[in-house]
Design a protein around this motif. Structure first.
Motif, PDB file in Angstrom:
ATOM      1  N   ASP A 186       0.645  -1.564   0.246  1.00  0.00           N
ATOM      2  CA  ASP A 186      -0.444   0.150  -0.147  1.00  0.00           C
ATOM      3  C   ASP A 186       1.241   1.169  -0.659  1.00  0.00           C
ATOM      4  N   ALA A 187       0.636   2.452   0.269  1.00  0.00           N
ATOM      5  CA  ALA A 187       0.727   3.450   0.389  1.00  0.00           C
ATOM      6  C   ALA A 187       2.407   3.223   1.231  1.00  0.00           C
ATOM      7  N   LYS A 188       2.437   2.192   2.418  1.00  0.00           N
ATOM      8  CA  LYS A 188       3.577   3.307   2.717  1.00  0.00           C
ATOM      9  C   LYS A 188       4.111   1.454   3.614  1.00  0.00           C
ATOM     10  N   ARG A 189       3.232   0.425   3.257  1.00  0.00           N
ATOM     11  CA  ARG A 189       3.769  -1.422   3.126  1.00  0.00           C
ATOM     12  C   ARG A 189       4.371  -2.133   2.276  1.00  0.00           C
ATOM     13  N   CYS A 200      10.973 -16.387   3.637  1.00  0.00           N
ATOM     14  CA  CYS A 200      11.419 -15.207   4.750  1.00  0.00           C
ATOM     15  C   CYS A 200      10.194 -14.615   4.390  1.00  0.00           C
ATOM     16  N   GLU A 201       8.883 -14.243   4.756  1.00  0.00           N
ATOM     17  CA  GLU A 201       7.685 -13.245   4.593  1.00  0.00           C
ATOM     18  C   GLU A 201       8.325 -12.487   5.799  1.00  0.00           C
ATOM     19  N   GLN A 202       8.060 -11.604   5.187  1.00  0.00           N
ATOM     20  CA  GLN A 202       8.505  -9.947   5.866  1.00  0.00           C
ATOM     21  C   GLN A 202       6.795  -9.316   5.299  1.00  0.00           C
ATOM     22  N   MET A 203       6.695  -8.247   6.523  1.00  0.00           N
ATOM     23  CA  MET A 203       5.833  -6.874   6.786  1.00  0.00           C
ATOM     24  C   MET A 203       7.011  -5.889   6.613  1.00  0.00           C
ATOM     25  N   LEU A 204       7.061  -4.865   5.384  1.00  0.00           N
ATOM     26  CA  LEU A 204       7.737  -3.515   6.089  1.00  0.00           C
ATOM     27  C   LEU A 204       7.325  -2.784   5.972  1.00  0.00           C
ATOM     28  N   MET A 205       7.255  -1.453   6.832  1.00  0.00           N
ATOM     29  CA  MET A 205       7.134  -0.251   6.537  1.00  0.00           C
ATOM     30  C   MET A 205       7.768   0.826   6.398  1.00  0.00           C
ATOM     31  N   HIS A 206       7.477   1.532   5.009  1.00  0.00           N
ATOM     32  CA  HIS A 206       8.021   3.309   4.565  1.00  0.00           C
ATOM     33  C   HIS A 206       8.349   3.897   6.278  1.00  0.00           C
ATOM     34  N   VAL A 207       8.965   4.484   6.446  1.00  0.00           N
ATOM     35  CA  VAL A 207       9.253   5.489   7.419  1.00  0.00           C
ATOM     36  C   VAL A 207      10.120   6.966   7.445  1.00  0.00           C
ATOM     37  N   ASP A 208       9.513   8.280   7.827  1.00  0.00           N
ATOM     38  CA  ASP A 208      10.153   9.561   8.373  1.00  0.00           C
ATOM     39  C   ASP A 208      10.845   9.109   9.044  1.00  0.00           C
ATOM     40  N   MET A 209      12.406   8.696   8.903  1.00  0.00           N
ATOM     41  CA  MET A 209      13.659   9.295  10.379  1.00  0.00           C
ATOM     42  C   MET A 209      13.602  10.373  10.900  1.00  0.00           C
ATOM     43  N   LEU A 263       0.193 -19.311  32.702  1.00  0.00           N
ATOM     44  CA  LEU A 263       0.170 -18.102  32.494  1.00  0.00           C
ATOM     45  C   LEU A 263      -0.162 -17.493  31.254  1.00  0.00           C
ATOM     46  N   PRO A 264      -0.815 -16.783  30.325  1.00  0.00           N
ATOM     47  CA  PRO A 264      -1.530 -15.858  29.719  1.00  0.00           C
ATOM     48  C   PRO A 264      -1.134 -16.424  27.884  1.00  0.00           C
ATOM     49  N   ARG A 265      -2.039 -16.515  27.053  1.00  0.00           N
ATOM     50  CA  ARG A 265      -1.362 -16.521  25.701  1.00  0.00           C
ATOM     51  C   ARG A 265      -1.131 -15.274  25.055  1.00  0.00           C
ATOM     52  N   PRO A 266       0.230 -15.457  24.822  1.00  0.00           N
ATOM     53  CA  PRO A 266       1.147 -14.575  24.148  1.00  0.00           C
ATOM     54  C   PRO A 266       0.226 -13.784  23.263  1.00  0.00           C
ATOM     55  N   VAL A 267      -0.230 -12.551  22.946  1.00  0.00           N
ATOM     56  CA  VAL A 267      -1.080 -12.032  22.246  1.00  0.00           C
ATOM     57  C   VAL A 267      -0.657 -12.457  20.574  1.00  0.00           C
ATOM     58  N   HIS A 268       0.542 -12.253  20.019  1.00  0.00           N
ATOM     59  CA  HIS A 268       1.319 -12.270  18.940  1.00  0.00           C
ATOM     60  C   HIS A 268       0.878 -13.807  18.952  1.00  0.00           C
ATOM     61  N   LEU A 269       0.791 -14.816  19.489  1.00  0.00           N
ATOM     62  CA  LEU A 269       1.247 -15.969  18.724  1.00  0.00           C
ATOM     63  C   LEU A 269      -0.043 -16.222  17.848  1.00  0.00           C
ATOM     64  N   GLY A 270       0.515 -17.503  16.452  1.00  0.00           N
ATOM     65  CA  GLY A 270      -0.212 -17.832  15.808  1.00  0.00           C
ATOM     66  C   GLY A 270      -0.533 -16.802  14.810  1.00  0.00           C
ATOM     67  N   ARG A 271      -0.169 -15.417  14.651  1.00  0.00           N
ATOM     68  CA  ARG A 271      -0.641 -14.630  13.976  1.00  0.00           C
ATOM     69  C   ARG A 271      -0.462 -14.334  12.719  1.00  0.00           C
ATOM     70  N   VAL A 272      -0.732 -13.977  11.345  1.00  0.00           N
ATOM     71  CA  VAL A 272      -1.010 -14.102  10.247  1.00  0.00           C
ATOM     72  C   VAL A 272      -0.448 -12.967   9.815  1.00  0.00           C
ATOM     73  N   MET A 273       0.304 -12.504   8.934  1.00  0.00           N
ATOM     74  CA  MET A 273       0.486 -10.779   8.672  1.00  0.00           C
ATOM     75  C   MET A 273       0.094 -10.921   7.493  1.00  0.00           C
ATOM     76  N   ARG A 274      -0.898  -9.533   7.219  1.00  0.00           N
ATOM     77  CA  ARG A 274      -1.287  -8.903   6.021  1.00  0.00           C
ATOM     78  C   ARG A 274      -1.279  -7.946   6.236  1.00  0.00           C
ATOM     79  N   LEU A 275      -1.322  -6.591   5.014  1.00  0.00           N
ATOM     80  CA  LEU A 275      -2.049  -5.637   5.364  1.00  0.00           C
ATOM     81  C   LEU A 275      -2.738  -5.521   5.926  1.00  0.00           C
ATOM     82  N   PRO A 276      -3.076  -3.926   5.970  1.00  0.00           N
ATOM     83  CA  PRO A 276      -4.398  -3.539   6.196  1.00  0.00           C
ATOM     84  C   PRO A 276      -5.803  -3.559   5.642  1.00  0.00           C
ATOM     85  N   GLY A 277      -6.489  -4.443   5.849  1.00  0.00           N
ATOM     86  CA  GLY A 277      -7.553  -4.347   4.672  1.00  0.00           C
ATOM     87  C   GLY A 277      -7.837  -4.520   3.565  1.00  0.00           C
ATOM     88  N   ALA A 278      -6.073  -5.854   3.929  1.00  0.00           N
ATOM     89  CA  ALA A 278      -6.106  -7.228   2.847  1.00  0.00           C
ATOM     90  C   ALA A 278      -6.884  -8.596   2.742  1.00  0.00           C
TER      91      ALA A 278
END
Lengths: 160, 160
Positions: A88-91, A110-119, B145-160
């Motif tokens: 998208d515009a930033k990712r 390797c799957e990656q999510m990258l973010m464009h940043v203003d330093m 212990l509680p289940r960690p919040v990021h466990l099993g996370r699938v990365m995706r673009l917002p809205g994807a």
């Protein structure tokens, strides 16, 4: 100048000090190779060191997921190919595949999510139009590629 | 001797040569710190260097998923805590949380699937009974212990 098409292969030789007590490439150094391949992708879309300095723009890694599929030994010649999954515009959502030279099956993906940043924040920021145009050119060139099999994988114990 | 309870914190100082052109800890070196915390877990369950040499048993990383949540600067004192999420005869599913010393929120979290191996293959192999007993002791100690919040996370673009 024509817009770049697909990201070039990133190549390197596995260093002896990247090998651990198991006699193979340590997990973290697979990611170092992928990280350097991401640097090559940044160069390719116009975010090389000079442009980062000029524009105060850069890329941060938000998240990554690695699958270690085969051992890699010290001294091996390896190469990483990069597939743009979405943006998208930033990712940038990318998938990278590491092969030992001449081997048909990947040793690691390797799957990656990258973010464009203003330093100057640092804070997330839209890519400059000329950078986004290069990303869109890659997306168009790679539109026909199949979806990588490990994408979106959730790790769990067998039977869990 | 009583069985060990929870894995100890792994502590280290962020080295200057782990910092990248963005002025913060490079993605791969977060994983190196987590990888060293996994070594500490191996020591804790009885798979230290001497035992690995004696038994020809070790642990390989099959898969890992990192979420980079906050920047970490060179010289920072960091610590990693390890939570055992699940296990079977051959595998450990763990979650690690990296904190800058004194900070309540993690700077990075890492989910890993680890495989116990017989290095004479190398091939996957069940843990020795005394190692498995230590793993079971950790599981019992951490059952609440509680289940960690990021466990099993699938990365995706917002809205994807």
């Amino acid at each position: 100048m024509a817009l770049p098409i697909e990201p070039p292969l990133h190549r390197c030789t596995v260093r002896g000090d990247w090998v651990d007590y198991n006699g193979h490439l340590r997990d973290a150094f697979y990611l170092l190779i992928f990280s350097e391949a991401t640097d090559a992708l940044m160069d390719h879309i116009g975010l090389d060191a000079a442009e980062r300095e000029r524009s105060q723009a850069s890329i941060f890694t938000l998240e990554c997921h690695l699958n270690f599929l085969r051992e890699v030994k010290g001294g091996a010649e390896v190469q990483v190919s990069t597939q743009l999954i979405g943006h998208d515009a930033k990712r940038l959502h990318i998938h990278q595949s590491l092969h030992v030279a001449g081997e048909p099956e990947p040793a690691c993906v390797c799957e990656q999510m990258l973010m464009h940043v203003d330093m100057r924040g640092p804070k997330s920021a839209p890519m400059a139009p000329e950078v986004l145009a290069r990303v869109q050119a890659i997306a168009a060139a790679q539109a026909g590629l199949p979806r990588p099999v490990h994408l979106g994988r959730v790790m769990r114990l067998p039977g869990a």
